[in-house]
Design a protein around this motif. Structure first.
Motif, PDB file in Angstrom:
ATOM      1  N   THR A  79       0.826  -1.215   0.000  1.00 55.78           N
ATOM      2  CA  THR A  79       0.000   0.000   0.000  1.00 55.78           C
ATOM      3  C   THR A  79       0.858   1.262   0.000  1.00 55.78           C
ATOM      4  O   THR A  79       0.378   2.335   0.351  1.00 55.78           O
ATOM      5  N   THR A  80       2.119   1.131  -0.395  1.00 58.12           N
ATOM      6  CA  THR A  80       3.011   2.291  -0.448  1.00 58.12           C
ATOM      7  C   THR A  80       2.770   3.046  -1.741  1.00 58.12           C
ATOM      8  O   THR A  80       3.252   2.671  -2.813  1.00 58.12           O
ATOM      9  N   THR A  81       2.009   4.117  -1.656  1.00 62.48           N
ATOM     10  CA  THR A  81       1.778   4.982  -2.807  1.00 62.48           C
ATOM     11  C   THR A  81       2.906   6.012  -2.894  1.00 62.48           C
ATOM     12  O   THR A  81       3.819   6.023  -2.051  1.00 62.48           O
ATOM     13  N   VAL A  82       2.847   6.875  -3.889  1.00 67.18           N
ATOM     14  CA  VAL A  82       3.921   7.855  -4.075  1.00 67.18           C
ATOM     15  C   VAL A  82       4.015   8.797  -2.878  1.00 67.18           C
ATOM     16  O   VAL A  82       5.126   9.116  -2.414  1.00 67.18           O
ATOM     17  N   SER A  83       2.886   9.246  -2.353  1.00 64.51           N
ATOM     18  CA  SER A  83       2.921  10.148  -1.198  1.00 64.51           C
ATOM     19  C   SER A  83       3.531   9.463   0.019  1.00 64.51           C
ATOM     20  O   SER A  83       4.307  10.081   0.765  1.00 64.51           O
ATOM     21  N   ILE A  84       3.210   8.200   0.236  1.00 67.62           N
ATOM     22  CA  ILE A  84       3.807   7.446   1.342  1.00 67.62           C
ATOM     23  C   ILE A  84       5.300   7.258   1.108  1.00 67.62           C
ATOM     24  O   ILE A  84       6.114   7.395   2.030  1.00 67.62           O
ATOM     25  N   GLN A  85       5.682   6.954  -0.132  1.00 71.03           N
ATOM     26  CA  GLN A  85       7.090   6.742  -0.471  1.00 71.03           C
ATOM     27  C   GLN A  85       7.913   8.004  -0.206  1.00 71.03           C
ATOM     28  O   GLN A  85       9.011   7.939   0.356  1.00 71.03           O
ATOM     29  N   ILE A  86       7.390   9.165  -0.595  1.00 71.36           N
ATOM     30  CA  ILE A  86       8.112  10.424  -0.378  1.00 71.36           C
ATOM     31  C   ILE A  86       8.247  10.698   1.115  1.00 71.36           C
ATOM     32  O   ILE A  86       9.317  11.122   1.590  1.00 71.36           O
ATOM     33  N   TYR A  87       7.170  10.469   1.875  1.00 71.23           N
ATOM     34  CA  TYR A  87       7.230  10.683   3.322  1.00 71.23           C
ATOM     35  C   TYR A  87       8.276   9.775   3.958  1.00 71.23           C
ATOM     36  O   TYR A  87       9.079  10.227   4.791  1.00 71.23           O
ATOM     37  N   GLN A  88       8.272   8.501   3.601  1.00 68.09           N
ATOM     38  CA  GLN A  88       9.225   7.566   4.195  1.00 68.09           C
ATOM     39  C   GLN A  88      10.658   7.930   3.823  1.00 68.09           C
ATOM     40  O   GLN A  88      11.567   7.827   4.655  1.00 68.09           O
TER      41      GLN A  88
END
Length: 322
Positions: free
Chosen positions: A275-284
């Motif tokens: 469930t890692t979307t682009v917004s989650i990826q950038i945050y991480q």
């Protein structure tokens, strides 16, 4: 007597009042008043423009600048590395995997929310006691805070004590508990369902407002011509809703792509990055891996792709005026 007296006498001869020149001071005041009225709207919106510059463009310029440096933590010293961050982002498998998840997320939400919103709006468009009551209470899922939505849906779907598992096991539908949010295959579809449940009432209200603007005479004329309900929907309702559909398609897509809160609250991008979307990826990348420059480059690349999408969508999907 001169020229002025001659002109005055000429005016009286033709039965007209003599023309009295306006004082230059009055003309000057009049021009200043026109100029003030012209600049007044700009003066009134200037605080908002300044606020936007301070809260959007300055941080945005900082992100673009950081994408060319090698910063790790926020505020640390860094070196200029040119396009190195962009090269690494474009070659990153994890980044493009998050794009795949984002596309599934956006398309899934778009289809499910559109079907639900149009179905409910068309059903509630007729005035009745049930319809009026449903219009009032239907908006409740949308006004519930996202974190509250995440908590009670976690409680419903929990694999150990979730109420859904208890009900399904009591009626004999399943033999062992299901952990939908902990399953890499079902986690993303489950969150799509939860988010669609949360947002489709808002879309329904917008569509209902648009339906109210369709003249009833069109449906009466089509009924006289023998059109059935599907033909009325296809030839009257859908064309009449093309402007709201276009706006929802553009704004909804961009908005849905950037959703972060409910995904992070439910799964934090897991399990196994499903469930890692682009917004989650950038945050991480920025706040868990402490790679601010890499996250900035991801943000810039993502923003450019979304800008291209918006331009193409507006060019080819904008409603054609008759």
């Amino acid at each position: 007597m001169g020229k002025g007296a001659a002109e005055m006498g000429k005016g009286e001869a033709y039965g007209k009042a003599p023309v009295i020149p306006r004082p230059r001071q009055a003309e000057s005041k009049s021009k200043r008043g026109v100029k003030f009225k012209h600049f007044l709207p700009y003066l009134l919106i200037s605080p908002l423009v300044i606020w936007i510059l301070l809260t959007i463009f300055i941080p945005l310029s900082t992100v673009v600048r950081e994408s060319f440096y090698s910063a790790g933590f926020v505020g640390t010293e860094s070196e200029f590395v040119g396009l190195q961050n962009y090269t690494e982002v474009l070659a990153s498998g994890a980044y493009w995997t998050s794009w795949k998840n984002s596309l599934i997320w956006v398309v899934g939400n778009g289809i499910l929310q559109t079907v639900l919103a149009y179905s409910v709006a068309l059903y509630l468009n007729k005035s009745s006691r049930i319809s009026n009551t449903a219009r009032t209470w239907m908006i409740i899922p949308w006004i519930i805070p996202t974190i509250v939505v995440a908590i009670f849906w976690q409680w419903i779907f929990n694999g150990s004590y979730g109420i859904m598992n208890a009900v399904l096991m009591n009626i004999g539908a399943i033999d062992q508990p299901l952990n939908l949010l902990g399953n890499p295959t079902w986690a993303l579809p489950t969150i799509i369902f939860i988010n669609s449940w949360h947002w489709f009432p808002f879309l329904t209200v917008l569509i209902l407002a648009a339906l109210a603007g369709i003249p009833e005479e069109l449906y009466e004329a089509s009924a006289v011509d023998g059109a059935n309900k599907f033909q009325e929907f296809w030839h009257i309702t859908l064309p009449s809703l093309q402007h709201i559909s276009f706006a929802l398609g553009l704004v909804g897509t961009l908005w849905m792509f950037n959703i972060f809160d409910i995904i992070y609250a439910l799964t934090e991008g897991g399990p196994a990055g499903s469930t890692t979307t682009v917004s989650i990826q950038i945050y991480q990348e920025a706040f868990e891996h402490f790679e601010i420059s890499s996250a900035s480059a991801m943000s810039v690349v993502t923003a450019l792709i979304m800008l291209v999408f918006a331009i193409v969508y507006i060019k080819f999907a904008a409603p054609k005026e008759d």
